[in-house]
Motif scaffolding. Structure first.
Motif, PDB file in Angstrom:
ATOM      1  N   GLU A   1      38.966  -4.779  34.171  1.00  0.00           N
ATOM      2  CA  GLU A   1      38.901  -6.217  33.964  1.00  0.00           C
ATOM      3  C   GLU A   1      40.143  -6.895  34.540  1.00  0.00           C
ATOM      4  OE1 GLU A   1      38.797  -8.243  29.910  1.00  0.00           O
ATOM      5  OE2 GLU A   1      36.797  -7.382  30.207  1.00  0.00           O
ATOM      6  N   GLN A   2      41.288  -6.227  34.279  1.00  0.00           N
ATOM      7  CA  GLN A   2      42.548  -6.787  34.757  1.00  0.00           C
ATOM      8  C   GLN A   2      42.555  -6.868  36.287  1.00  0.00           C
ATOM      9  OE1 GLN A   2      45.991  -4.543  33.669  1.00  0.00           O
ATOM     10  NE2 GLN A   2      46.896  -6.328  32.683  1.00  0.00           N
ATOM     11  N   LEU A   3      42.059  -5.798  36.884  1.00  0.00           N
ATOM     12  CA  LEU A   3      42.012  -5.732  38.343  1.00  0.00           C
ATOM     13  C   LEU A   3      41.129  -6.860  38.869  1.00  0.00           C
ATOM     14  CD1 LEU A   3      43.099  -3.643  40.453  1.00  0.00           C
ATOM     15  CD2 LEU A   3      40.753  -2.830  40.600  1.00  0.00           C
ATOM     16  N   ASP A   4      39.997  -7.031  38.129  1.00  0.00           N
ATOM     17  CA  ASP A   4      39.046  -8.053  38.518  1.00  0.00           C
ATOM     18  C   ASP A   4      39.664  -9.435  38.511  1.00  0.00           C
ATOM     19  OD1 ASP A   4      36.470  -7.375  39.260  1.00  0.00           O
ATOM     20  OD2 ASP A   4      35.694  -8.809  37.777  1.00  0.00           O
ATOM     21  N   SER A   5      40.398  -9.750  37.419  1.00  0.00           N
ATOM     22  CA  SER A   5      40.925 -11.109  37.321  1.00  0.00           C
ATOM     23  C   SER A   5      42.059 -11.325  38.321  1.00  0.00           C
ATOM     24  CB  SER A   5      41.368 -11.427  35.895  1.00  0.00           C
ATOM     25  OG  SER A   5      42.582 -10.790  35.623  1.00  0.00           O
ATOM     26  N   SER A   6      42.823 -10.253  38.609  1.00  0.00           N
ATOM     27  CA  SER A   6      43.892 -10.461  39.596  1.00  0.00           C
ATOM     28  C   SER A   6      43.283 -10.582  40.994  1.00  0.00           C
ATOM     29  CB  SER A   6      44.925  -9.333  39.543  1.00  0.00           C
ATOM     30  OG  SER A   6      44.431  -8.190  40.184  1.00  0.00           O
ATOM     31  N   GLN A   7      42.164  -9.852  41.158  1.00  0.00           N
ATOM     32  CA  GLN A   7      41.453  -9.976  42.433  1.00  0.00           C
ATOM     33  C   GLN A   7      40.921 -11.391  42.604  1.00  0.00           C
ATOM     34  OE1 GLN A   7      38.343  -7.128  42.517  1.00  0.00           O
ATOM     35  NE2 GLN A   7      39.214  -6.025  44.246  1.00  0.00           N
TER      36      GLN A   7
ATOM     37  N   ALA B   1      41.995 -14.035  41.100  1.00  0.00           N
ATOM     38  CA  ALA B   1      43.105 -14.983  41.249  1.00  0.00           C
ATOM     39  C   ALA B   1      43.545 -15.045  42.705  1.00  0.00           C
ATOM     40  CB  ALA B   1      44.276 -14.578  40.364  1.00  0.00           C
ATOM     41  N   SER B   2      43.577 -13.902  43.354  1.00  0.00           N
ATOM     42  CA  SER B   2      44.028 -13.936  44.754  1.00  0.00           C
ATOM     43  C   SER B   2      42.941 -14.538  45.646  1.00  0.00           C
ATOM     44  CB  SER B   2      44.457 -12.546  45.228  1.00  0.00           C
ATOM     45  OG  SER B   2      43.352 -11.817  45.680  1.00  0.00           O
ATOM     46  N   LEU B   3      41.677 -14.368  45.221  1.00  0.00           N
ATOM     47  CA  LEU B   3      40.571 -14.991  45.972  1.00  0.00           C
ATOM     48  C   LEU B   3      40.683 -16.518  45.891  1.00  0.00           C
ATOM     49  CD1 LEU B   3      37.949 -14.022  47.480  1.00  0.00           C
ATOM     50  CD2 LEU B   3      36.712 -14.646  45.406  1.00  0.00           C
TER      51      LEU B   3
ATOM     52  N   GLY C   1      41.357 -19.154  48.777  1.00  0.00           N
ATOM     53  CA  GLY C   1      40.442 -20.283  48.954  1.00  0.00           C
ATOM     54  C   GLY C   1      41.183 -21.600  49.006  1.00  0.00           C
ATOM     55  N   GLN C   2      42.248 -21.687  48.224  1.00  0.00           N
ATOM     56  CA  GLN C   2      43.037 -22.922  48.240  1.00  0.00           C
ATOM     57  C   GLN C   2      43.672 -23.118  49.621  1.00  0.00           C
ATOM     58  OE1 GLN C   2      46.218 -23.105  45.353  1.00  0.00           O
ATOM     59  NE2 GLN C   2      46.144 -25.345  45.380  1.00  0.00           N
ATOM     60  N   TYR C   3      44.113 -22.025  50.197  1.00  0.00           N
ATOM     61  CA  TYR C   3      44.703 -22.086  51.539  1.00  0.00           C
ATOM     62  C   TYR C   3      43.651 -22.522  52.566  1.00  0.00           C
ATOM     63  CZ  TYR C   3      47.592 -20.758  55.555  1.00  0.00           C
ATOM     64  OH  TYR C   3      48.322 -20.785  56.713  1.00  0.00           O
ATOM     65  N   ILE C   4      42.445 -21.994  52.417  1.00  0.00           N
ATOM     66  CA  ILE C   4      41.353 -22.383  53.327  1.00  0.00           C
ATOM     67  C   ILE C   4      41.044 -23.871  53.174  1.00  0.00           C
ATOM     68  CG2 ILE C   4      38.916 -22.000  53.947  1.00  0.00           C
ATOM     69  CD1 ILE C   4      40.839 -19.668  54.615  1.00  0.00           C
ATOM     70  N   ALA C   5      41.010 -24.340  51.916  1.00  0.00           N
ATOM     71  CA  ALA C   5      40.719 -25.762  51.672  1.00  0.00           C
ATOM     72  C   ALA C   5      41.768 -26.642  52.351  1.00  0.00           C
ATOM     73  CB  ALA C   5      40.664 -26.044  50.179  1.00  0.00           C
TER      74      ALA C   5
END
Ligand code: HEC
Ligand code: HEC
Ligand code: HEC
Length: 503
Positions: free
Chosen positions: A25-31, A33-35, A39-43
């Motif tokens: 779960e932790q891996l998922d949320s950090s993944q 978060a980086s996604l 995405g913010q950079y793409i925006a």
């Protein structure tokens, strides 16, 4: 029953079972978060906010008009609101909007939303952009402004034909190295630079024969940014371009004003240096387009160099009002003829740009000597700057330039623009007329006959179709043999008199 051993065993068992789950779960949320961060950079790189910002600055609230010759097109709310925004969008929905200009309900978008450029976005970038857009603050209302295009442009299905004619004309350049290829992706797809810098064809699609060759944009002109030495950015170094994208300023030669100031403000300043340099490297590789009217190079690098080493010089401050002049120890008489070109410059410009036009470059008051806007053969941006000012809101606070559209008339602006060009822009002669200024101030744009006469053509088309239908019905009625059928005579009575002649 609760023997410590059992308890310990139970705990160990639960822990043993849940630990991997927890870790996953932790891996998922950090993944994710980086996604989201990606995405913010793409925006930012795709400049979504520049158009979808609310009138009061609320992110993604929508309501900002994009002016087109067909009318204003309003950007909608794209916040995470499920009711008013795009909170319900799946990755697939967003992909369709970005690549095909079609909303989940099947509505066709106008290319004021730059989907012809976003069409080339990678799946990965769209996925992260989607993850980011889900996290924006929900704005629970519609923008108050509404898109209102003239007939026939109001018929969105016409975009099916437009898309068929325009969407796949773009051909990516071949043989670029990795850095230039990254730059090309940023320029053509995320940054959609061509939306402003490439002229339009008769259908308002991109004219790729003139790729990045410069185009009008309302009051402004998005200059030629091909690699041409004289008319384009060929004389800029890659670092100079990257600096311009970061700060909206390049040495003492260029300031981003108008729509470019917005592109820097909302987008380019947030890119990492590697990406800004990639854009620069790509632009330097874009085939040169020369503008024959541009006799002198837009950028004279020697002037820039001289200015960089020039001592700051504070110049005499002269302003129009007696009160203000008195504060500077001056009198109205000190200005020889307030209506002469010289006098106008002294009153309205010299306080910031200096008598000699060198400005006060250490404190960001732009030098007019060597400035690309002043040296350009196209006077549009010079006039637009005087009318609208420079409203740049970048990372470093800078002084702004006020617009003079309410203070000076078109004649005075023409006089000033000619003065600035001949005094500081190395022109031996400049003939910007009052009519030129009026035309630039109107923001009007030359459009193709197709667009200009579209309403007329559409009505003619409708009339033609109507005439064909009426003629067809008339012909069919005349040809139909009239039979008297006693059982339907009642219906025959409903027919027009000439058909009942046999009754
Ligand atoms: C140059 C201005 C501009 C930029 C940049 C822009 N948009 Fe738009 N967008 C518009 C306009 C205008 C419309 C409405 C078009 C219409 O009504 O046909 C629109 C429509 C949309 C819609 C359709 C919403 C709906 O359901 O009606 C979505 C989604 C959208 N934009 C997302 C984005 C995203 C994401 C970005 C950045 C990647 C972006 N836009 C960048 C101007 C822009
Ligand atoms: C919304 C329209 C718009 C977009 C998008 C846009 N530009 Fe511009 N650009 C302009 C305008 C207008 C100017 C002129 C600004 C001025 O005179 O201060 C300009 C100026 C420039 C200049 C300076 C040219 C000179 O001679 O002074 C460069 C370089 C440039 N743009 C590059 C880019 C790149 C690269 C992109 C994409 C990442 C981009 N622009 C996106 C409108 C735009
Ligand atoms: C209150 C100070 C002030 C006054 C008065 C002023 N300017 Fe400016 N001007 C500036 C500043 C500051 C900049 C640079 C803005 C920036 O760096 O973002 C600038 C930039 C410019 C530019 C360059 C724009 C570009 O796109 O590169 C031109 C041309 C210009 N001014 C002409 C004039 C003229 C002509 C007048 C007189 C009608 C005038 N200015 C009056 C402060 C002023």
């Amino acid at each position: 029953m609760h023997h410590p051993v059992f308890l310990a065993a139970g705990l160990a068992l639960t822990w043993g079972l849940s630990a991997p789950l927890f870790a996953a779960e932790q891996l998922d949320s950090s993944q994710s978060a980086s996604l989201v961060e990606q995405g913010q950079y793409i925006a930012k790189a795709a400049d979504c906010l520049a158009c979808h910002v609310g009138p009061d600055g609320t992110p993604y609230a929508g309501g900002k008009p994009t002016a087109t010759p067909m009318g204003d097109i309003i950007a909608p709310n794209i916040s995470s609101s499920k009711k008013y925004g795009i909170g319900d969008y799946s990755v697939k929905d967003l992909t369709r909007v970005l690549r095909d200009g079609k909303t989940p309900s099947g509505r066709h978008l106008y290319p004021a939303m730059p989907y012809p450029a976003y069409r080339g976005m990678t799946d990965e970038d769209i996925k992260s952009l989607h993850a980011y857009l889900k996290t924006t603050a929900a704005v629970e209302q519609k923008p108050s402004a509404k898109t209102d295009l003239k007939f026939p442009f109001s018929m969105r299905w016409l975009m099916i034909g437009w898309n068929a004619k325009n969407l796949d004309n773009y051909q990516a350049p071949q043989g670029l190295d990795d850095q230039a290829a990254r730059g090309q992706y940023l320029v053509d797809h995320l940054g959609h630079c061509g939306t402003c810098h490439t002229p339009r064809n008769s259908m308002m699609g991109s004219d790729y024969d003139q790729y990045l060759g410069g185009a009008q944009l309302g009051n402004w002109f998005a200059p030629n940014i091909t690699s041409d030495q004289k008319s384009g950015i060929g004389a800029w170094s890659e670092q100079q371009l990257a600096d311009y994208f970061k700060t909206g300023q390049m040495g003492y030669a260029a300031q981003a004003a108008g729509p470019m100031a917005e592109a820097v403000h909302y987008s380019l300043q947030y890119l990492n240096e590697e990406d800004r340099l990639a854009i620069a490297a790509y632009l330097k590789s874009v085939p040169a387009i020369a503008d024959d009217a541009q006799q002198q190079p837009v950028l004279d690098t020697r002037i820039n160099e001289t200015l960089l080493h020039r001592e700051p010089k504070v110049t005499q401050v002269t302003r129009y009002e007696e009160r203000e002049l008195a504060q500077q120890g001056l009198k109205q008489e000190d200005i020889s003829d307030p209506d002469s070109a010289n006098g106008l410059y002294a009153q309205y410009c010299a306080s910031c740009h200096g008598d000699e036009g060198y400005g006060q470059t250490t404190s960001f008051y732009a030098s007019l000597v060597g400035n690309t806007t002043v040296r350009s053969a196209n006077p549009r941006n010079l006039v637009a700057v005087i009318l609208k000012g420079v409203e740049f809101r970048g990372a470093t606070p800078k002084p702004l330039m006020p617009g003079f559209e309410d203070k000076l008339n078109h004649q005075q602006i023409a006089t000033l623009a000619n003065y600035v060009r001949t005094e500081f822009g190395a022109y031996s002669n400049s003939e910007i007329s009052t009519d030129d200024v009026a035309y630039i101030a109107s923001g009007k744009q030359k459009v193709s006959a197709l667009i200009r006469y579209a309403p007329l053509l559409a009505w003619l088309g409708i009339i033609l179709v109507a005439v064909i239908i009426i003629a067809g019905v008339w012909y069919w009625r005349r040809r139909r043999p009239v039979r008297v059928n006693p059982t339907v005579s009642q219906t025959n009575l409903d027919q027009p008199p000439h058909n009942r002649s046999d009754l």
